[in-house]
Design an enzyme around this catalytic site. Structure first.
Site, PDB file in Angstrom:
ATOM      1  N   ARG A 197       8.298 -33.102  11.757  1.00  0.00           N
ATOM      2  CA  ARG A 197       7.093 -32.996  12.620  1.00  0.00           C
ATOM      3  C   ARG A 197       6.517 -31.540  12.169  1.00  0.00           C
ATOM      4  NH1 ARG A 197      12.023 -30.890  14.990  1.00  0.00           N
ATOM      5  NH2 ARG A 197      11.657 -29.161  16.015  1.00  0.00           N
ATOM      6  N   HIS A 198       7.070 -30.599  11.633  1.00  0.00           N
ATOM      7  CA  HIS A 198       6.450 -29.399  11.320  1.00  0.00           C
ATOM      8  C   HIS A 198       5.468 -29.508  10.011  1.00  0.00           C
ATOM      9  CE1 HIS A 198       9.672 -27.512  13.598  1.00  0.00           C
ATOM     10  NE2 HIS A 198      10.629 -28.138  12.796  1.00  0.00           N
TER      11      HIS A 198
ATOM     12  N   HIS B 267       9.707 -23.852   9.757  1.00  0.00           N
ATOM     13  CA  HIS B 267       8.742 -24.483  10.619  1.00  0.00           C
ATOM     14  C   HIS B 267       7.183 -24.459  10.182  1.00  0.00           C
ATOM     15  CE1 HIS B 267      11.482 -24.245  14.271  1.00  0.00           C
ATOM     16  NE2 HIS B 267      12.208 -24.824  13.280  1.00  0.00           N
TER      17      HIS B 267
ATOM     18  N   ASP C 294       0.803  -1.102  -0.102  1.00  0.00           N
ATOM     19  CA  ASP C 294      -0.076  -0.019   0.026  1.00  0.00           C
ATOM     20  C   ASP C 294       0.924   1.009  -0.030  1.00  0.00           C
ATOM     21  OD1 ASP C 294       0.926   0.229   2.476  1.00  0.00           O
ATOM     22  OD2 ASP C 294      -0.962   0.087   3.740  1.00  0.00           O
ATOM     23  N   HIS C 295       0.307   2.258   0.124  1.00  0.00           N
ATOM     24  CA  HIS C 295       1.018   3.611   0.240  1.00  0.00           C
ATOM     25  C   HIS C 295       2.214   3.619   1.312  1.00  0.00           C
ATOM     26  CE1 HIS C 295      -1.933   3.963   2.948  1.00  0.00           C
ATOM     27  NE2 HIS C 295      -1.352   4.995   3.715  1.00  0.00           N
TER      28      HIS C 295
ATOM     29  N   CYS D 217       3.410  -3.135   4.063  1.00  0.00           N
ATOM     30  CA  CYS D 217       2.645  -1.643   4.334  1.00  0.00           C
ATOM     31  C   CYS D 217       3.429  -1.133   5.470  1.00  0.00           C
ATOM     32  CB  CYS D 217       1.024  -2.083   4.804  1.00  0.00           C
ATOM     33  SG  CYS D 217       0.897  -3.202   6.410  1.00  0.00           S
ATOM     34  N   GLY D 218       2.732  -0.048   6.216  1.00  0.00           N
ATOM     35  CA  GLY D 218       3.448   0.568   7.185  1.00  0.00           C
ATOM     36  C   GLY D 218       3.928  -0.090   8.225  1.00  0.00           C
ATOM     37  N   THR D 219       3.261  -1.289   9.025  1.00  0.00           N
ATOM     38  CA  THR D 219       3.525  -2.080   9.828  1.00  0.00           C
ATOM     39  C   THR D 219       3.578  -3.582   9.269  1.00  0.00           C
ATOM     40  OG1 THR D 219       1.195  -2.351  10.621  1.00  0.00           O
ATOM     41  CG2 THR D 219       2.311  -0.480  11.829  1.00  0.00           C
ATOM     42  N   GLY D 220       2.941  -3.746   8.428  1.00  0.00           N
ATOM     43  CA  GLY D 220       2.859  -5.317   8.102  1.00  0.00           C
ATOM     44  C   GLY D 220       1.626  -5.879   8.322  1.00  0.00           C
ATOM     45  N   ILE D 221       1.070  -5.438   9.478  1.00  0.00           N
ATOM     46  CA  ILE D 221      -0.158  -5.931  10.301  1.00  0.00           C
ATOM     47  C   ILE D 221      -1.347  -6.048   9.263  1.00  0.00           C
ATOM     48  CG2 ILE D 221      -1.603  -5.701  12.172  1.00  0.00           C
ATOM     49  CD1 ILE D 221       0.678  -4.405  13.557  1.00  0.00           C
ATOM     50  N   GLY D 222      -1.767  -5.086   8.774  1.00  0.00           N
ATOM     51  CA  GLY D 222      -2.955  -5.041   7.961  1.00  0.00           C
ATOM     52  C   GLY D 222      -2.815  -6.034   6.847  1.00  0.00           C
TER      53      GLY D 222
END
Length: 147
Positions: A132-133, A98, A8-9, A65-70
């Protein structure tokens, strides 16, 4: 390996750095934007890229994005996507080994361009360990399939 990338921007500058890295690594990629200096809605970029990765049109995807969260929340709404929000090299390696993550999200306002390149390079070059992963990732997929 074919990579889909978008921002995004808030992630335009790091997206350009990652595109440069992809070219240096000789990886095929497609840029899905945004090409703007004004505010846009991150789901409009994250979801289409995640859908392309989920359909197998691309092997992996990178979102900024700004934080990567969205971006990571949006991408993870798409069935078959395991998008990891990463801001350090150790986590980039671990999420591939993993979790078999198929998408990477980063935040331009959280990390600089140099670290973003290191994270992306590590994530791109690290293989899934399986073992196992694989059982654990399989449980995620089984739950997702029931929804």
């Amino acid at each position: 390996m074919k990579i889909a990338i978008a921002s995004d921007h808030g992630g335009v500058n790091i997206r350009e750095e990652i595109k440069s890295l992809l070219e240096e690594l000789g990886l095929e990629y497609e840029d899905f934007g945004c090409e703007c200096g004004t505010s846009v809605d991150f789901p409009d970029y994250a979801v289409p890229v995640a859908e392309k990765v989920a359909r197998g049109e691309f092997d992996r995807g990178i979102l900024i994005c700004g934080t990567g969260i969205g971006m990571s929340i949006s991408a993870n709404k798409v069935k078959g996507i395991r998008c990891a929000l990463v801001h350090d090299v150790f986590s980039a390696k671990a999420t591939r080994e993993h979790n078999d993550s198929n998408m990477l999200a980063m935040g331009e306002r959280v990390i600089g361009a140099g670290l973003a390149r290191e994270i992306a390079k590590t994530w791109l070059e690290t293989e899934f360990e399986g073992g196992r992963h694989a059982n654990r990732v399989g449980k995620i997929t089984a739950y997702e399939d029931k929804q």
